[in-house]
Motif scaffolding. Structure first.
Motif, PDB file in Angstrom:
ATOM      1  N   GLY A   1     -46.953  33.040   1.136  1.00  0.00           N
ATOM      2  CA  GLY A   1     -46.985  33.713   2.420  1.00  0.00           C
ATOM      3  C   GLY A   1     -48.084  34.745   2.567  1.00  0.00           C
ATOM      4  O   GLY A   1     -48.242  35.313   3.661  1.00  0.00           O
ATOM      5  N   ASP A   2     -48.834  35.009   1.481  1.00  0.00           N
ATOM      6  CA  ASP A   2     -49.933  35.973   1.594  1.00  0.00           C
ATOM      7  C   ASP A   2     -51.032  35.416   2.503  1.00  0.00           C
ATOM      8  O   ASP A   2     -51.318  34.211   2.524  1.00  0.00           O
ATOM      9  N   VAL A   3     -51.670  36.314   3.239  1.00  0.00           N
ATOM     10  CA  VAL A   3     -52.756  35.929   4.151  1.00  0.00           C
ATOM     11  C   VAL A   3     -54.036  35.748   3.343  1.00  0.00           C
ATOM     12  O   VAL A   3     -54.427  36.628   2.561  1.00  0.00           O
ATOM     13  N   ILE A   4     -54.684  34.617   3.532  1.00  0.00           N
ATOM     14  CA  ILE A   4     -55.927  34.333   2.812  1.00  0.00           C
ATOM     15  C   ILE A   4     -57.147  34.414   3.732  1.00  0.00           C
ATOM     16  O   ILE A   4     -58.281  34.384   3.260  1.00  0.00           O
ATOM     17  N   GLY A   5     -56.903  34.511   5.024  1.00  0.00           N
ATOM     18  CA  GLY A   5     -58.019  34.600   5.966  1.00  0.00           C
ATOM     19  C   GLY A   5     -57.552  34.321   7.375  1.00  0.00           C
ATOM     20  O   GLY A   5     -56.349  34.384   7.683  1.00  0.00           O
ATOM     21  N   GLN A   6     -58.532  33.998   8.244  1.00  0.00           N
ATOM     22  CA  GLN A   6     -58.242  33.706   9.640  1.00  0.00           C
ATOM     23  C   GLN A   6     -58.789  32.318   9.991  1.00  0.00           C
ATOM     24  O   GLN A   6     -59.822  31.884   9.470  1.00  0.00           O
TER      25      GLN A   6
ATOM     26  N   LEU B   1     -44.300  25.066  -6.156  1.00  0.00           N
ATOM     27  CA  LEU B   1     -44.915  23.919  -5.494  1.00  0.00           C
ATOM     28  C   LEU B   1     -45.229  24.261  -4.042  1.00  0.00           C
ATOM     29  O   LEU B   1     -44.491  25.018  -3.390  1.00  0.00           O
ATOM     30  N   PRO B   2     -46.293  23.686  -3.476  1.00  0.00           N
ATOM     31  CA  PRO B   2     -46.663  23.966  -2.078  1.00  0.00           C
ATOM     32  C   PRO B   2     -45.766  23.191  -1.111  1.00  0.00           C
ATOM     33  O   PRO B   2     -46.168  22.152  -0.550  1.00  0.00           O
ATOM     34  N   LEU B   3     -44.554  23.704  -0.920  1.00  0.00           N
ATOM     35  CA  LEU B   3     -43.586  23.020  -0.057  1.00  0.00           C
ATOM     36  C   LEU B   3     -43.493  23.642   1.327  1.00  0.00           C
ATOM     37  O   LEU B   3     -42.882  23.053   2.222  1.00  0.00           O
ATOM     38  N   ALA B   4     -44.060  24.812   1.516  1.00  0.00           N
ATOM     39  CA  ALA B   4     -43.953  25.490   2.803  1.00  0.00           C
ATOM     40  C   ALA B   4     -44.953  24.924   3.801  1.00  0.00           C
ATOM     41  O   ALA B   4     -45.971  24.304   3.439  1.00  0.00           O
ATOM     42  N   ASN B   5     -44.657  25.167   5.064  1.00  0.00           N
ATOM     43  CA  ASN B   5     -45.537  24.727   6.149  1.00  0.00           C
ATOM     44  C   ASN B   5     -46.597  25.802   6.374  1.00  0.00           C
ATOM     45  O   ASN B   5     -46.266  26.952   6.628  1.00  0.00           O
ATOM     46  N   PRO B   6     -47.888  25.437   6.286  1.00  0.00           N
ATOM     47  CA  PRO B   6     -48.924  26.461   6.457  1.00  0.00           C
ATOM     48  C   PRO B   6     -49.053  26.949   7.901  1.00  0.00           C
ATOM     49  O   PRO B   6     -49.591  28.039   8.141  1.00  0.00           O
ATOM     50  N   ALA B   7     -48.563  26.174   8.843  1.00  0.00           N
ATOM     51  CA  ALA B   7     -48.646  26.564  10.255  1.00  0.00           C
ATOM     52  C   ALA B   7     -47.338  26.181  10.938  1.00  0.00           C
ATOM     53  O   ALA B   7     -47.290  25.189  11.699  1.00  0.00           O
TER      54      ALA B   7
ATOM     55  N   VAL C   1     -50.996  31.257   2.487  1.00  0.00           N
ATOM     56  CA  VAL C   1     -50.850  30.339   1.377  1.00  0.00           C
ATOM     57  C   VAL C   1     -49.412  29.847   1.314  1.00  0.00           C
ATOM     58  O   VAL C   1     -48.469  30.585   1.643  1.00  0.00           O
ATOM     59  N   THR C   2     -49.226  28.602   0.930  1.00  0.00           N
ATOM     60  CA  THR C   2     -47.886  27.992   0.972  1.00  0.00           C
ATOM     61  C   THR C   2     -47.096  28.147  -0.325  1.00  0.00           C
ATOM     62  O   THR C   2     -45.913  27.812  -0.370  1.00  0.00           O
ATOM     63  N   ALA C   3     -47.707  28.639  -1.400  1.00  0.00           N
ATOM     64  CA  ALA C   3     -47.008  28.815  -2.673  1.00  0.00           C
ATOM     65  C   ALA C   3     -47.786  29.831  -3.505  1.00  0.00           C
ATOM     66  O   ALA C   3     -48.984  30.047  -3.273  1.00  0.00           O
ATOM     67  N   PRO C   4     -47.141  30.469  -4.468  1.00  0.00           N
ATOM     68  CA  PRO C   4     -47.860  31.429  -5.306  1.00  0.00           C
ATOM     69  C   PRO C   4     -48.892  30.726  -6.178  1.00  0.00           C
ATOM     70  O   PRO C   4     -48.723  29.578  -6.590  1.00  0.00           O
ATOM     71  N   GLY C   5     -49.976  31.412  -6.447  1.00  0.00           N
ATOM     72  CA  GLY C   5     -51.022  30.817  -7.271  1.00  0.00           C
ATOM     73  C   GLY C   5     -52.204  31.754  -7.441  1.00  0.00           C
ATOM     74  O   GLY C   5     -52.142  32.944  -7.092  1.00  0.00           O
TER      75      GLY C   5
END
Length: 436
Positions: free
Chosen positions: A392-397, A300-306, A344-348
């Protein structure tokens, strides 16, 4: 002096006696002198005395021989009785030594069996505790329970460690050849203050067995307590994750839990081995449930993106920043410098990656169970559609593309296409962060 050899009696002469023996024409006569009569009487008296003495000897000799024989028989009987008593005492000592040896061998067998059981427990606990460390490092202090030393236990810590890891067999095996000369190895387990000065080796061995048994029981008890405590902690953590997810309205298995109130049945006592197996099984099941809940929560997307960034616009109705009219803001805006990494805040799996109208450059990630997240107004995209991502993977800037008044990150959470307030997920993530 009378010349004819006659003697005078009372002043008168007395003629010697003459014995005349007549035989036919022959006539013989003898003159019996007084000294001859004295000699003859003495001889007769000597014979009579000798006969009396011989008769007395013969009469008393049998009594003397009987008395001597009886005395010798009594001495022999006493000697034989003494020999029998000593032999019986030797037999008793030998029998007691054999019984003590058998008892010691039995006790050593029991200790070796319990030591083997502890080693087997340690072998079973190893993988489970390693797994618990991987899932919940804070809940596991050590992989093997430390032995508890009781006040009456004079053992050394290295002896307890040997009992746990299976190295105690040589120490216990030496007890099988225990004898009086081998009493020195037991001096560290018992002191003169504990035993009387004349204490036997068997007493010292009993003291040793009691000390080892106390140590083994303490280790078994502490193992059971550690397993029980770890299982309870695991259940508590799983309950905390479940309650946090349920409070946020997120999907969770509602049948999970170990606290059922509608139970009953007869009381059937169980031994320590079965209790230990039950607790280990309970811990294993608790770890399975906690692992399952953590995997569900991590999807689930529970992490803080920033993390650490300020929220410039929350979810809900607001004044449109360009038109000024009331409009629905379907996500949260985080103030973040231009060119910062967007994670990204969760795996997917990436379902969209490119320009999307007012979102500008946007990335959409599908997390399963109908949940998706969107990351908009990016300045640069570094993923492609169909790419699998980890949390936690980087998806862009970050940037300010699309309908934007400045550099920021627009973050959305959707379920089955419907926008959900991301703050609800962030609050749940904050609560369960320490359990994940």
């Amino acid at each position: 002096m009378n010349a004819n050899g006659q003697s005078a009696v009372f002043g008168r002469r007395k003629e010697p006696h003459t014995v005349i023996i007549a035989r036919g024409d022959e006539i013989r006569h003898f003159t019996v002198r007084p000294w001859l009569i004295a000699c003859f009487g003495s001889a007769i008296a000597a014979v009579i005395i000798g006969y009396l003495l011989a008769t007395s000897y013969l009469v008393f000799r049998d009594d003397l021989i009987g008395a001597t024989t009886a005395r010798q028989a009594r001495m022999q009987q006493a000697y034989e009785d003494r020999i029998s008593a000593l032999r019986a005492q030797v037999d008793r000592i030998t029998s007691r030594q054999l019984l003590d040896q058998q008892l010691m061998e039995t006790k050593v067998g029991e200790l070796l069996q319990r030591q083997t059981q502890l080693s087997q427990r340690h072998g079973r606990l190893g993988p489970i505790l390693e797994r618990a460390e991987a899932i919940e490092p804070a809940a596991v202090e050590t992989q093997a329970p430390a032995p508890a030393v009781t006040p009456g236990d004079r053992s050394k810590p290295e002896d307890h460690a040997a009992l746990i890891d299976g190295k105690a067999a040589p120490q216990l095996a030496m007890l099988t050849s225990f004898s009086g000369a081998d009493a020195q190895p037991f001096s560290r387990w018992s002191t003169r203050a504990d035993l009387p000065p004349d204490a036997s080796s068997a007493d010292r061995a009993d003291k040793l067995f009691v000390a080892i048994n106390q140590s083994l029981r303490a280790i078994e008890s502490e193992q059971l307590q550690r397993v029980t405590k770890l299982a309870d902690t695991t259940y508590e953590n799983a309950d905390a994750i479940k309650e946090a997810l349920q409070a946020a309205g997120l999907p969770v298995d509602k049948d999970f839990g170990k606290n059922e109130s509608d139970v009953g049945g007869p009381l059937v006592p169980i031994d320590s081995a079965l209790l230990f197996d039950t607790k280990v099984k309970e811990l294993d099941e608790a770890l399975d449930e906690l692992d399952r809940l953590r995997k569900e929560a991590r999807r689930l997307p529970l992490a803080n993106p920033a993390p650490g960034r300020a929220v410039t616009s929350p979810f809900g109705v607001r004044a449109d920043p360009l038109l000024g009219t009331a409009a629905l803001h379907s996500g949260m805006d985080f103030r973040i410098p231009l060119g910062s990494a967007a994670r990204v805040t969760a795996p997917g799996v990436v379902t969209k990656a490119g320009w999307n109208g007012g979102y500008g450059r946007m990335v959409e990630v599908d997390h399963g169970q109908g949940y998706t997240t969107r990351y908009a107004h990016l300045g640069r995209i570094s993923v492609a559609v169909g790419q699998t991502l980890k949390a936690g993977d980087v998806i862009g800037q970050t940037g300010s593309s699309g309908r934007s008044t400045g550099p920021h990150l627009h973050y959305e959470v959707r379920h089955d296409g419907e926008a959900i307030d991301p703050l609800r997920f962030l609050r749940v993530g904050k609560k369960v962060e320490k359990y994940l």
